[in-house]
Motif scaffolding. Structure first.
Motif, PDB file in Angstrom:
ATOM      1  N   TYR A   1       3.775  10.017  -0.189  1.00 27.06           N
ATOM      2  CA  TYR A   1       3.222   8.728   0.228  1.00 27.06           C
ATOM      3  C   TYR A   1       1.710   8.677   0.018  1.00 27.06           C
ATOM      4  N   TRP A   2       1.026   9.774   0.258  1.00 27.20           N
ATOM      5  CA  TRP A   2      -0.430   9.797   0.116  1.00 27.20           C
ATOM      6  C   TRP A   2      -0.858   9.521  -1.325  1.00 27.20           C
ATOM      7  N   LEU A   3      -0.056   9.947  -2.310  1.00 34.49           N
ATOM      8  CA  LEU A   3      -0.394   9.661  -3.705  1.00 34.49           C
ATOM      9  C   LEU A   3      -0.310   8.161  -3.998  1.00 34.49           C
ATOM     10  N   PHE A   4       0.702   7.532  -3.434  1.00 30.49           N
ATOM     11  CA  PHE A   4       0.830   6.087  -3.637  1.00 30.49           C
ATOM     12  C   PHE A   4      -0.301   5.337  -2.937  1.00 30.49           C
TER      13      PHE A   4
ATOM     14  N   LYS B   1      15.532  14.042   1.213  1.00 29.98           N
ATOM     15  CA  LYS B   1      15.403  12.744   1.881  1.00 29.98           C
ATOM     16  C   LYS B   1      13.945  12.408   2.201  1.00 29.98           C
ATOM     17  N   ASN B   2      13.081  13.398   2.254  1.00 28.83           N
ATOM     18  CA  ASN B   2      11.682  13.188   2.609  1.00 28.83           C
ATOM     19  C   ASN B   2      10.754  13.158   1.387  1.00 28.83           C
ATOM     20  N   ALA B   3      11.303  12.984   0.192  1.00 28.91           N
ATOM     21  CA  ALA B   3      10.481  13.035  -1.023  1.00 28.91           C
ATOM     22  C   ALA B   3       9.449  11.905  -1.040  1.00 28.91           C
ATOM     23  N   LEU B   4       9.876  10.727  -0.672  1.00 29.56           N
ATOM     24  CA  LEU B   4       8.939   9.600  -0.678  1.00 29.56           C
ATOM     25  C   LEU B   4       7.875   9.766   0.403  1.00 29.56           C
TER      26      LEU B   4
ATOM     27  N   THR C   1       5.204   9.102  -8.527  1.00 26.03           N
ATOM     28  CA  THR C   1       6.548   8.718  -8.956  1.00 26.03           C
ATOM     29  C   THR C   1       7.302   9.915  -9.510  1.00 26.03           C
ATOM     30  N   TYR C   2       6.640  10.720 -10.320  1.00 27.81           N
ATOM     31  CA  TYR C   2       7.289  11.898 -10.897  1.00 27.81           C
ATOM     32  C   TYR C   2       7.711  12.881  -9.817  1.00 27.81           C
ATOM     33  N   GLN C   3       6.828  13.140  -8.867  1.00 27.75           N
ATOM     34  CA  GLN C   3       7.158  14.076  -7.798  1.00 27.75           C
ATOM     35  C   GLN C   3       8.308  13.556  -6.939  1.00 27.75           C
ATOM     36  N   THR C   4       8.348  12.254  -6.705  1.00 26.64           N
ATOM     37  CA  THR C   4       9.416  11.675  -5.892  1.00 26.64           C
ATOM     38  C   THR C   4      10.749  11.737  -6.620  1.00 26.64           C
ATOM     39  N   VAL C   5      10.766  11.406  -7.902  1.00 31.62           N
ATOM     40  CA  VAL C   5      12.011  11.428  -8.674  1.00 31.62           C
ATOM     41  C   VAL C   5      12.482  12.857  -8.900  1.00 31.62           C
ATOM     42  N   GLN C   6      11.558  13.779  -9.031  1.00 36.55           N
ATOM     43  CA  GLN C   6      11.913  15.172  -9.274  1.00 36.55           C
ATOM     44  C   GLN C   6      12.690  15.748  -8.089  1.00 36.55           C
TER      45      GLN C   6
END
Length: 87
Positions: free
Chosen positions: A43-46, A36-39, A26-31
């Motif tokens: 994805y592998w972390l989720f 556009k490709n952050a999620l 979540t932190y890496q995605t919000v950062q």
């Protein structure tokens, strides 16, 4: 095989790993909100988090069957008349 830790320690480690990987993802995605490709990149972390939660739930100890409790003996109740007139 000898157990090296308590039976609940493995489940605790799985749960902690699930929480940590979800928070990091979540932190890496919000950062990288402008990317556009952050999620997709995180994805592998989720999925690691999801897999740990599923394994955590799968390894839940079986529920112990509850033994029926014996009813407490009580004094016989006074019967209540059904058709009694009340003044």
């Amino acid at each position: 095989m000898k157990r090296f830790w308590a039976p609940g320690l493995g489940r605790t480690i799985l749960f902690a790993l699930a929480v940590v990987s979800f928070v990091i993802g979540t932190y890496q995605t919000v950062q990288r909100m402008d990317d556009k490709n952050a999620l997709r990149d995180n994805y592998w972390l989720f999925m690691v988090s999801f897999a740990c939660v599923m394994l955590y739930r799968y390894l839940k100890p079986p529920a112990e069957p509850k033994t029926p409790e014996k009813p407490q003996p009580t004094a016989p109740a006074k019967p209540v008349p059904r058709n009694k007139r009340r003044n």
